[in-house]
Write a protein that holds these residues in place. Sequence first.
Motif, PDB file in Angstrom:
ATOM      1  N   GLY A 181       0.813  -1.213   0.000  1.00 32.47           N
ATOM      2  CA  GLY A 181       0.000   0.000   0.000  1.00 32.47           C
ATOM      3  C   GLY A 181       0.845   1.261   0.000  1.00 32.47           C
ATOM      4  N   LEU A 182       1.946   1.246   0.743  1.00 30.80           N
ATOM      5  CA  LEU A 182       2.846   2.400   0.748  1.00 30.80           C
ATOM      6  C   LEU A 182       3.494   2.590  -0.614  1.00 30.80           C
ATOM      7  CD1 LEU A 182       4.144   4.682   2.390  1.00 30.80           C
ATOM      8  CD2 LEU A 182       5.930   3.060   3.056  1.00 30.80           C
ATOM      9  N   VAL A 225       2.132   1.769  -3.517  1.00 32.32           N
ATOM     10  CA  VAL A 225       1.083   2.326  -4.377  1.00 32.32           C
ATOM     11  C   VAL A 225       0.880   3.807  -4.079  1.00 32.32           C
ATOM     12  CG1 VAL A 225      -1.397   2.232  -4.880  1.00 32.32           C
ATOM     13  CG2 VAL A 225      -0.067   0.128  -4.759  1.00 32.32           C
ATOM     14  N   LEU A 226       0.874   4.168  -2.810  1.00 30.53           N
ATOM     15  CA  LEU A 226       0.728   5.565  -2.420  1.00 30.53           C
ATOM     16  C   LEU A 226       1.871   6.418  -2.970  1.00 30.53           C
ATOM     17  CD1 LEU A 226      -0.818   7.687  -0.759  1.00 30.53           C
ATOM     18  CD2 LEU A 226       0.578   7.005   1.197  1.00 30.53           C
ATOM     19  N   THR A 227       3.085   5.877  -2.954  1.00 31.91           N
ATOM     20  CA  THR A 227       4.234   6.608  -3.482  1.00 31.91           C
ATOM     21  C   THR A 227       4.099   6.823  -4.983  1.00 31.91           C
ATOM     22  OG1 THR A 227       5.623   5.671  -1.757  1.00 31.91           O
ATOM     23  CG2 THR A 227       6.753   6.582  -3.668  1.00 31.91           C
ATOM     24  N   HIS A 257       8.323   9.677   0.993  1.00 34.65           N
ATOM     25  CA  HIS A 257       7.567   8.468   0.677  1.00 34.65           C
ATOM     26  C   HIS A 257       8.429   7.465  -0.095  1.00 34.65           C
ATOM     27  CE1 HIS A 257       4.051  10.731   1.929  1.00 34.65           C
ATOM     28  NE2 HIS A 257       3.366   9.602   1.897  1.00 34.65           N
ATOM     29  N   VAL A 283       1.276   6.931  -6.687  1.00 35.59           N
ATOM     30  CA  VAL A 283       0.195   7.903  -6.880  1.00 35.59           C
ATOM     31  C   VAL A 283       0.692   9.319  -6.588  1.00 35.59           C
ATOM     32  CG1 VAL A 283      -2.037   8.662  -5.950  1.00 35.59           C
ATOM     33  CG2 VAL A 283      -1.667   6.257  -6.510  1.00 35.59           C
ATOM     34  N   LEU A 284       1.472   9.492  -5.516  1.00 32.75           N
ATOM     35  CA  LEU A 284       2.019  10.815  -5.204  1.00 32.75           C
ATOM     36  C   LEU A 284       2.950  11.309  -6.308  1.00 32.75           C
ATOM     37  CD1 LEU A 284       2.795  10.825  -1.392  1.00 32.75           C
ATOM     38  CD2 LEU A 284       1.243  12.303  -2.628  1.00 32.75           C
ATOM     39  N   SER A 333       9.312   3.865   1.301  1.00 32.19           N
ATOM     40  CA  SER A 333       8.894   2.696   0.522  1.00 32.19           C
ATOM     41  C   SER A 333      10.064   1.768   0.255  1.00 32.19           C
ATOM     42  CB  SER A 333       8.287   3.136  -0.813  1.00 32.19           C
ATOM     43  OG  SER A 333       7.112   3.852  -0.611  1.00 32.19           O
ATOM     44  N   TRP A 335       1.049  12.208   6.928  1.00 33.84           N
ATOM     45  CA  TRP A 335      -0.405  12.265   6.796  1.00 33.84           C
ATOM     46  C   TRP A 335      -1.132  12.613   8.098  1.00 33.84           C
ATOM     47  CZ3 TRP A 335      -2.577  12.135   2.096  1.00 33.84           C
ATOM     48  CH2 TRP A 335      -1.798  11.690   1.049  1.00 33.84           C
ATOM     49  N   LEU A 344       3.489   7.201   7.460  1.00 33.58           N
ATOM     50  CA  LEU A 344       2.102   7.674   7.508  1.00 33.58           C
ATOM     51  C   LEU A 344       1.904   8.738   8.585  1.00 33.58           C
ATOM     52  CD1 LEU A 344       0.095   4.376   6.950  1.00 33.58           C
ATOM     53  CD2 LEU A 344       0.544   6.204   5.325  1.00 33.58           C
TER      54      LEU A 344
END
Length: 139
Positions: free
Chosen positions: A64-65, A67-69, A95, A71-72, A99, A137, A133
């Motif tokens: 998930g991290l 994927v978040l990276t 990030h 996306v960012l 990651s 966040w 996170l």
Amino acid sequence: MRASSARRADGTAAEAGEHLDDEETLPLGPRPRETPAETTRPSPGGEGRMGRALRGLSGGLTAGLLVLTVVLCGVQLWGLGRGNIGPGWTTLAGHALGSAVALFTQLRADRSHRRAPVVGYSLGALGVVLVVLVQWWWS
């Protein structure tokens, strides 16, 4: 094929010049290699049910991290293309670094077969994900 490399059906070597019947010859190709029991690696997951669960949880959060990276990174490039600042390069770098570290520790957890390294590396990956996170966040 040399006569000295011919084998009987029972696996014993044929004598030089000995004729083997068709039903006694082995199929062509390499023989399967026999490995002693001491050299075989234990199956993954030898750390028990809780170790597998912890490894699965940390692996999911690490994925998930990642994927978040990604996306960012896309949002940063999209923002730059539209003349905006996006989330910022420091956020993206934080990030990406988190990651990479989480992925490394998760890979080590997945490749370990003993309880202590699996639990240690899995908790390390969980800790890195939680630090990223909380830092970017929830603070």
